[in-house]
Design an enzyme around this catalytic site. Structure first.
Site, PDB file in Angstrom:
ATOM      1  N   CYS A  89       0.782  -1.324  -0.083  1.00 52.75           N
ATOM      2  CA  CYS A  89      -0.047   0.143  -0.083  1.00 52.75           C
ATOM      3  C   CYS A  89       0.792   1.175   0.055  1.00 52.75           C
ATOM      4  O   CYS A  89       1.437   1.546  -0.922  1.00 52.75           O
ATOM      5  CB  CYS A  89      -1.052  -0.152   1.132  1.00 52.75           C
ATOM      6  SG  CYS A  89      -2.302   1.161   1.061  1.00 52.75           S
ATOM      7  N   HIS A  92      -3.709  -5.695   1.496  1.00 52.27           N
ATOM      8  CA  HIS A  92      -2.868  -5.786   2.806  1.00 52.27           C
ATOM      9  C   HIS A  92      -2.547  -7.291   3.110  1.00 52.27           C
ATOM     10  O   HIS A  92      -3.318  -7.519   4.036  1.00 52.27           O
ATOM     11  CB  HIS A  92      -3.413  -5.084   3.735  1.00 52.27           C
ATOM     12  CG  HIS A  92      -3.307  -3.342   3.549  1.00 52.27           C
ATOM     13  ND1 HIS A  92      -2.348  -2.782   4.336  1.00 52.27           N
ATOM     14  CD2 HIS A  92      -3.921  -2.594   2.942  1.00 52.27           C
ATOM     15  CE1 HIS A  92      -2.462  -1.391   3.827  1.00 52.27           C
ATOM     16  NE2 HIS A  92      -3.482  -1.553   3.109  1.00 52.27           N
ATOM     17  N   GLU A  96      -0.783  -8.314   5.442  1.00 48.68           N
ATOM     18  CA  GLU A  96      -0.486  -8.420   7.031  1.00 48.68           C
ATOM     19  C   GLU A  96      -2.010  -8.333   7.853  1.00 48.68           C
ATOM     20  O   GLU A  96      -1.803  -8.553   8.754  1.00 48.68           O
ATOM     21  CB  GLU A  96       0.370  -7.222   7.486  1.00 48.68           C
ATOM     22  CG  GLU A  96      -0.240  -5.874   7.635  1.00 48.68           C
ATOM     23  CD  GLU A  96      -0.576  -5.063   6.165  1.00 48.68           C
ATOM     24  OE1 GLU A  96      -0.279  -5.814   5.239  1.00 48.68           O
ATOM     25  OE2 GLU A  96      -0.860  -3.960   6.027  1.00 48.68           O
TER      26      GLU A  96
END
Ligand SMILES: Nc1ncnc2c1ncn2[C@@H]1O[C@H](COP(=O)(O)OP(=O)(O)O)[C@@H](O)[C@H]1O
Lengths: 601, 79, 223, 79
Positions: free
Chosen positions: C85, C194, C196
């Site tokens: 991002c 994302h 994560e």
């Protein structure tokens, strides 16, 4: 020329624009009585903001007796801080404390939807930080006028973008809220914002300035001409013509938020808390430095001296009254022991946060503020912050209430034929108050920080607080204002019950309540009746459920002309769950063979 | 056809976090001597000759800018 | 293996990234924007957020941070780098990846669970995925529309350097549905979604995101 | 001290959804005759006289704009 205390003594008959600043004749007389002289411009600015409805709760405070009368010792057992602090704090076990609060930013959001909503989020987050907590999540109960009204088209996208723009950039997940449309909010949309934060119980910081010789440090953004709207009449009265003068009248009473600065401020504060070098801390909210200095001093055990000219400014030619009233965002005020000042400054420098020692805690009980060596404020701080006026506003059940209640849905035609039922179901599914909220919620980050266990479309939002044990909290906000309008007492209890249920069905145990009481003008006896009923209903409902009200916020004057909004006491309930892995998600049909049970009647 | 430029800037007394971020970054990048930066928007419109200045002002004020916090300037830059 | 995650002022997903690195079994090392020091890590992740508020342009100010000189030098020396991002935006601004990320076509911030197709499973960060696999990972951004001049896009497509592509609806108007790309070496990868936030079905839509972090561990073992 | 203006615009071949959204909305608001809108950024810098044009160009090209997708124009507008 600066209006000093000496000057005020020498010119007792100098006319002051106190009415333009919102003070009544008797309030102004009381200030003169407290001080034994006329106030200086700077003092007048301080008293007028701090004695405003918004800051002093002067119309609502008398009703707080219902909270205390309905809070039993058992209910208080888990409450570490309650009404009167920046935000309520509850013990959720395992050494964790959670703090949460709802606040309104209704009027600014109508004037400038994006910035009004954004700074509403920013303000409530700083409240949570001022308790010593790390903010964990936000929620946004919203009310708009008719969906097809052109003004709603102006206001709604801006408010949603503002809530998202600020919260997303701060890195706080949005875990829930409300979107309700009703024509009663046409000229008065409601923007309420909730923030929840957590800390270890021993890290609880309360806002007070104690310890003679301790330093007062202002940190965060520079101070500019933001939101000083009202106070600019002082400049124009005193200095008409010169550069500090009449031009100021045109200043927009809006503040522009800088979420990046606030994000850095959060990390900076948390590092300061970790280092253990903060004695007291206060956020700068609605009334800026007026509020922060008087509240810190008032809640402490001494006085305070502030050198106002040390405040870092963003604009030139600001007067002391303007510096005290500025609502510039992203600022905090801390009390620090002299030996820790260097360490404090080092942490601020690491985060590139401007920090300035502006004064110190003194013996005695005066708040003394100087401007280039001259005294411009010399007041007993309690009279500014905590001993403002208090009113017993007249209360009267509105005459039309009986007619309103008598007008039941029994008079409405009921669909019976299958195609009528089908049409009704389709109409309901498509109605703005029942339709999907995805257009709104997709603009909010719900993942950041990796602790969001439940968010939209769940009945409550749930956040993991302790990664090791899985301990977490669930939150829901609710209010059906149409019910409240019909019966403010029971309607408010329904709001409480709904929020309570929404928390309970997620698997969490409800623990504490916050509220944001959005009403019309307190000078209208009918509105005050709604208000009193709502407070009593909420307080007694909480006693019934055994969970305390730990804080809240009041927003009056939500009306267009003489027409008030529907009374909207938004109730927020917080619950605890010892392991978020045992949460109960919303929805059925995840596994075949599930049995559907209906509870209650 | 004419080209019309509209520049929209935050009002001087309004906080401009974007301009400030640029101003603070410049010295770090080795550029000295820039004491202030303000950042706004720049619009380029292709406009029919029939559109008069009053209309352009209404477009700029009511739509391209937010009069609560921004000022604007309209300029015709030839065709 | 030691994997670093950089915190710039305004970075938001650093703690999530460190958590994901740990969950994958590597040692997570916080790196600070102001330190010209990579603390001996074997790979670097630039996490998401709004560095410097994304004022000016997303990633534009962060790329000049002291730590970025080290990251750029290390990347040129072959160290694996992942930009997520805002980190992807920083890598583009820094010239380690081609193109740019502009305002979403819908002009709104968008946060949703997004299906992605793995187009290239030969990069250092994607070997754990099957080629063509579809995974679900949150996407959340304001400036996620990948754009480059046509010649650059042709080159990326021709060399198989599109790593992830949006499957289903394109959330931001990205050219060719591009969600992530790699440099010519396959060691520097950037993506808008994302991973994560997708390491555990409790807090994300899946644990598909773990694949990127496990892949880089595999690369270290192979090396 | 001089005031310097830098205008940064998306390159013509780059899609500009912000400008397009404005262009599409104008007819709906009753404004006819605007055939195209592009939106970029407008910077106003207060610059020391010692800063020369080459430096300004480097600031504009290397920092205020992203040459991959944007063009820029630098203008001094008097002191
Ligand atoms: N303004 C908002 N911000 C964030 N979440 C919202 C907002 N409005 C609604 N939501 C979320 O969307 C979901 C559906 O909302 P709603 O239809 O009001 O639910 P319900 O009717 O069950 O109370 C809930 O999870 C709620 O928290």
């Amino acid at each position: 020329m600066t209006d000093t205390v000496d000057n005020a003594k020498a010119t007792p008959d100098h006319e002051q624009p106190y009415r333009e600043l919102g003070l009544k004749d008797d309030e102004y007389a009381r200030i003169r009585e407290i001080l034994g002289r006329r106030p200086t411009d700077a003092e007048l600015a301080m008293y007028s903001v701090m004695w405003s409805e918004h800051c002093s709760y002067k119309s609502s405070k008398v009703h707080w007796k219902h909270w205390s009368a309905n809070t039993t010792p058992e209910m208080k057992a888990k409450m570490l801080a309650g009404i009167g602090e920046n935000a309520g704090v509850v013990d959720i076990g395992d050494g964790w404390a959670v703090t949460f609060k709802l606040e309104s930013h209704n009027h600014p959001s109508y004037v400038e939807p994006y910035q009004g909503a954004a700074t509403g989020v920013g303000g409530i987050v700083r409240d949570i930080m001022a308790m010593g907590a790390r903010p964990l999540a936000v929620m946004d109960p919203l009310r708009f006028g008719a969906p097809d009204h052109p003004d709603t088209r102006r206001v709604l996208p801006g408010i949603v973008a503002g809530v998202g723009g600020y919260g997303n950039c701060l890195g706080l997940p949005n875990i829930g809220g409300e979107v309700v449309f009703d024509p009663s909010y046409q000229g008065n949309p409601l923007v309420n914002a909730l923030c929840v934060g957590a800390m270890r119980t021993e890290d609880l910081h309360l806002a007070h300035a104690s310890g003679t010789g301790n330093k007062v440090i202002l940190f965060g953004a520079r101070t500019g001409l933001d939101g000083i709207g009202g106070v600019s009449v002082l400049a124009s009265e005193t200095f008409s013509g010169d550069e500090g003068g009449t031009g100021r009248k045109k200043l927009p009473a809006v503040q522009v938020g800088d979420p990046f600065t606030e994000k850095v401020l959060i990390e900076c504060c948390l590092e300061l808390f970790r280092e253990g070098i903060v004695v007291g801390i206060q956020d700068l909210g609605g009334a800026g430095l007026s509020c922060a200095t008087s509240e810190l001093a008032s809640a402490g055990d001494g006085g305070m001296r502030v050198e106002l000219d040390r405040v870092p400014l963003r604009a030139t030619g600001m007067t002391p009254a303007e510096v005290l009233s500025s609502e510039s965002q992203e600022r905090m005020c801390a009390v620090v022991e002299p030996a820790d000042v260097d360490a404090f400054m080092r942490v601020c420098a690491k985060w590139d946060v401007i920090a300035t020692e502006i004064g110190e805690v003194t013996d005695g009980d005066r708040l003394v503020i100087t401007w280039h060596g001259e005294t411009v404020v010399d007041v007993p701080p309690r009279t500014v912050a905590h001993e403002g006026p208090m009113y017993e506003r007249p209360i009267a059940r509105p005459q039309h209430q009986d007619a309103l209640v008598a007008d039941t849905p029994d008079t409405l035609a009921r669909p019976s034929a299958p195609d009528e039922l089908r049409a009704l179901v389709l109409r309901m599914a498509a109605s703005p108050n029942l339709a999907s909220r995805r257009w709104v919620t997709e603009q909010y980050d719900r993942y950041v920080r990796g602790g969001t266990v439940l968010a939209q479309p769940s009945d409550s939002g749930m956040i993991r607080v302790d990664e090791r044990t899985g301990r977490g909290v669930a939150l829901a906000t609710d209010c059906n204002a149409r019910f409240v309008k019909l019966d403010p007492y029971t309607g408010t209890q329904l709001a409480l019950a709904e929020a309570y249920r929404n928390v309970a069905v997620s698997g969490a145990t409800p623990l504490a309540v916050t509220n944001c009481l959005n009403f019309g003008s307190p000078e209208d006896p009918g509105v005050m009746w709604q208000f009193e009923q709502a407070v009593r209903g909420l307080a007694e409902g909480c006693k019934e459920l055994g969970i305390p009200v730990t804080g809240g916020n009041v927003s009056f004057y939500n009306q267009t002309g003489s027409t008030a909004i529907h009374p909207t006491p938004v109730v927020g309930v917080l619950g605890v769950i010892d392991d978020v892995r045992r949460r109960i998600p919303t929805g059925i049909g995840a596994e075949a063979g599930e049995t559907l049970l209906l509870l209650g009647d | 056809m004419a080209r019309v430029v509209v520049d929209v800037m935050p009002k001087p007394e309004i906080l401009d976090p974007q301009g400030q971020a640029v101003a603070r970054a410049l010295p770090r990048l080795g550029f000295a001597g820039v004491s202030d930066v303000r950042q706004g928007k720049h619009f380029e419109l292709e406009v029919d000759d029939s559109v008069d200045d009053a209309t352009l002002a209404r477009i700029a004020e009511g739509f391209l800018s937010n009069p609560v916090v921004e000022d604007f300037v309209v300029r015709r830059v030839g065709s | 293996m030691r994997i670093g995650a950089v915190t710039f002022p305004g970075t938001l997903d650093d703690s999530d990234t460190l958590r994901a690195i740990t969950a994958a079994g590597a040692e997570a090392v916080p790196l600070w924007h102001g330190d010209a020091d990579l603390r001996g890590v074997d790979a670097v992740v630039l996490p998401g957020g709004f560095s410097y508020g994304d004022y000016l342009r997303a990633g534009a100010i962060a790329r000049f941070a002291p730590v970025m000189d080290e990251v750029i030098a290390a990347a040129k020396g072959g160290m694996p780098v992942l930009g997520i991002c805002n980190g992807f935006q920083v890598l583009c601004e820094a010239g380690l990846l081609p193109g740019a990320l502009l305002r979403n076509a819908g002009l709104h911030f968008v946060c949703k669970d997004q299906w992605l197709k793995v187009e290239n499973n030969a990069t250092a960060w994607t070997t754990r995925f099957d080629a063509g696999a579809e995974v679900i990972i949150p996407v959340k951004n304001m400036d996620g529309r990948y754009t480059a001049l046509p010649a650059t896009i042709d080159e990326l497509e021709g060399e198989g350097r599109v790593v992830f592509r949006y499957a289903g609806a394109n959330p931001n108007g990205s050219v060719n549905d591009i969600a992530g790309i790699t440099d010519a070496t396959g060691r520097v990868v950037g993506l808008m979604p994302h991973p994560e936030h997708a390491i555990d079905a409790l807090t994300g839509p899946s644990d598909d995101g773990l694949g990127l972090f496990l892949s880089i561990l595999d690369a270290a073992v192979r090396a």
